[in-house]
Write a protein that holds these residues in place. Structure first.
Motif, mmCIF file in Angstrom:
data_model
loop_
_atom_site.group_PDB
_atom_site.id
_atom_site.type_symbol
_atom_site.label_atom_id
_atom_site.label_comp_id
_atom_site.label_asym_id
_atom_site.label_seq_id
_atom_site.Cartn_x
_atom_site.Cartn_y
_atom_site.Cartn_z
ATOM 1 N N LYS A 116 10.866 -10.716 4.512
ATOM 2 C CA LYS A 116 10.024 -11.870 4.174
ATOM 3 C C LYS A 116 10.855 -13.138 4.031
ATOM 4 O O LYS A 116 10.466 -14.216 4.493
ATOM 5 N N ASP A 161 1.509 -5.059 12.405
ATOM 6 C CA ASP A 161 0.320 -5.901 12.360
ATOM 7 C C ASP A 161 -0.448 -5.672 11.072
ATOM 8 O O ASP A 161 0.052 -5.075 10.115
ATOM 9 N N GLU A 162 -1.720 -6.118 11.058
ATOM 10 C CA GLU A 162 -2.520 -6.036 9.828
ATOM 11 C C GLU A 162 -2.891 -4.606 9.447
ATOM 12 O O GLU A 162 -3.348 -4.363 8.322
ATOM 13 N N LYS A 163 -2.677 -3.654 10.340
ATOM 14 C CA LYS A 163 -2.928 -2.251 10.002
ATOM 15 C C LYS A 163 -1.817 -1.666 9.125
ATOM 16 O O LYS A 163 -2.014 -0.617 8.506
ATOM 17 N N GLY A 164 -0.677 -2.328 9.111
ATOM 18 C CA GLY A 164 0.413 -1.866 8.276
ATOM 19 C C GLY A 164 1.336 -0.901 8.999
ATOM 20 O O GLY A 164 0.988 -0.321 10.026
ATOM 21 N N HIS A 187 1.955 2.209 5.060
ATOM 22 C CA HIS A 187 0.916 1.278 5.508
ATOM 23 C C HIS A 187 1.003 -0.086 4.820
ATOM 24 O O HIS A 187 0.032 -0.579 4.253
ATOM 25 N N THR A 213 2.056 -4.300 4.996
ATOM 26 C CA THR A 213 2.158 -5.436 5.910
ATOM 27 C C THR A 213 3.132 -6.443 5.329
ATOM 28 O O THR A 213 3.284 -6.556 4.098
ATOM 29 N N SER A 214 3.783 -7.191 6.197
ATOM 30 C CA SER A 214 4.714 -8.236 5.778
ATOM 31 C C SER A 214 4.443 -9.488 6.595
ATOM 32 O O SER A 214 4.633 -9.512 7.809
ATOM 33 N N TYR A 215 3.990 -10.516 5.914
ATOM 34 C CA TYR A 215 3.730 -11.818 6.526
ATOM 35 C C TYR A 215 4.380 -12.881 5.654
ATOM 36 O O TYR A 215 4.516 -12.673 4.441
ATOM 37 N N LYS A 237 5.195 -13.824 9.854
ATOM 38 C CA LYS A 237 6.033 -13.276 10.909
ATOM 39 C C LYS A 237 7.026 -14.343 11.375
ATOM 40 O O LYS A 237 6.810 -15.540 11.187
#
Length: 285
Positions: free
Chosen positions: A94, A149-152, A164, A166-168, A170
């Motif tokens: 991040k 992606d958003e699915k993890g 599962h 997510t890291s935003y 990107k």
């Protein structure tokens, strides 16, 4: 050939000086600005016969690069080296992506290494003997999180594990940030070939050992099913190096040279950078 500049605040961290240094490097035409890292020092720490003064200032390189990015427009941001075993890759993914987004895609010269000070590993709660495996795993985690992606994404490793997540944000406009590998050992060369986007050897190596390590990195890339021609090769140079020396490094496959001023005063450092840039026509490149 690409040319980058190293910044080390030997006399303490002065924000105005860092900004002036970074802006002048950018105006000169240097491709990138690098900073080193040590999380902690201690009496007796050093490399071989060289002892590092325990009060030598090592500011956080990523914080410094973010600060410099806000005052510049073009220059790329790099570390030489970021001690990857002492960073949790979930947090680091991040931090790096955030800097890359805020700098509009300039966090592109990340170079990671293992670290050589046992006391530093102990202070960070890391088993010194696991640094290599931890680094390999951390590189995998960083890329997994950037590409997810958003699915993890999920990971089940020796040192890190999650389900599962997510890291935003990107990285800016890319699926992952380049990760160069630094080091002075054949293990580092193999790691660069197997996992890295480039190799940055350091240390007092003989020309024969340097050549052997670069060849090893390319062999390791082939064995891992990767393109050895895509590997970048960064080496240290000197601020007063000649065109003949640059040509010799280019003949060895070097794609980037990093230099550092020899002077301690900012104005003299600026003069050295300007002279180097003029000698190699950096502003016109």
């Amino acid at each position: 050939m690409k040319f980058a500049i190293n910044y080390f605040p030997a006399d303490g961290l002065a924000p105005d000086r860092l900004v002036a240094y970074a802006r002048h490097a950018e105006d000169c035409g240097f491709e990138g600005l690098y900073l080193p890292e040590h999380t902690v020092l201690y009496p007796g720490a050093g490399y071989g016969s060289f002892e590092i003064p325990p009060s030598l200032p090592y500011p956080d390189p990523l914080d410094c690069l973010a600060f410099a990015a806000a005052a510049t427009r073009r220059i790329l941001l790099g570390t030489a080296v970021l001690l990857l075993p002492y960073h949790h890759p979930v947090v680091l993914a991040k931090r790096l992506a955030t800097i890359d987004v805020l700098s509009k895609g300039r966090m592109r010269l990340l170079t990671v290494g293992l670290g050589t000070l046992p006391g530093e590993a102990q202070a960070m709660g890391v088993d010194f003997n696991t640094r290599g495996r931890r680094t390999d795993e951390a590189i995998n985690v960083l890329r997994l999180l950037w590409q997810g992606d958003e699915k993890g994404v999920s990971f089940d490793g020796e040192f890190f594990g999650f389900d599962h997540i997510t890291s935003y944000p990107k990285p800016h406009g890319v699926t992952h940030l380049p990760i160069h590998v630094g080091g002075s050992s054949r293990a580092a060369a193999r790691r660069a070939g197997q996992r890295g986007d480039g190799y940055f050897p350091g240390g007092a190596l003989t020309p024969e050992e340097r050549a052997a390590q670069w060849e090893l990195a390319k062999i390791a890339a082939v064995e891992a099913g990767r393109d050895p021609g895509a590997l970048e090769y960064t080496r240290w140079g000197t601020i007063d190096m000649s065109a003949e020396q640059v040509e010799d490094l280019a003949a060895q496959g070097v794609t980037r040279i990093m230099v550092a001023p020899s002077a301690r005063e900012l104005e003299q450092q600026r003069d050295e950078m300007s002279a180097f840039a003029e000698r190699f026509s950096l502003s016109a490149s």
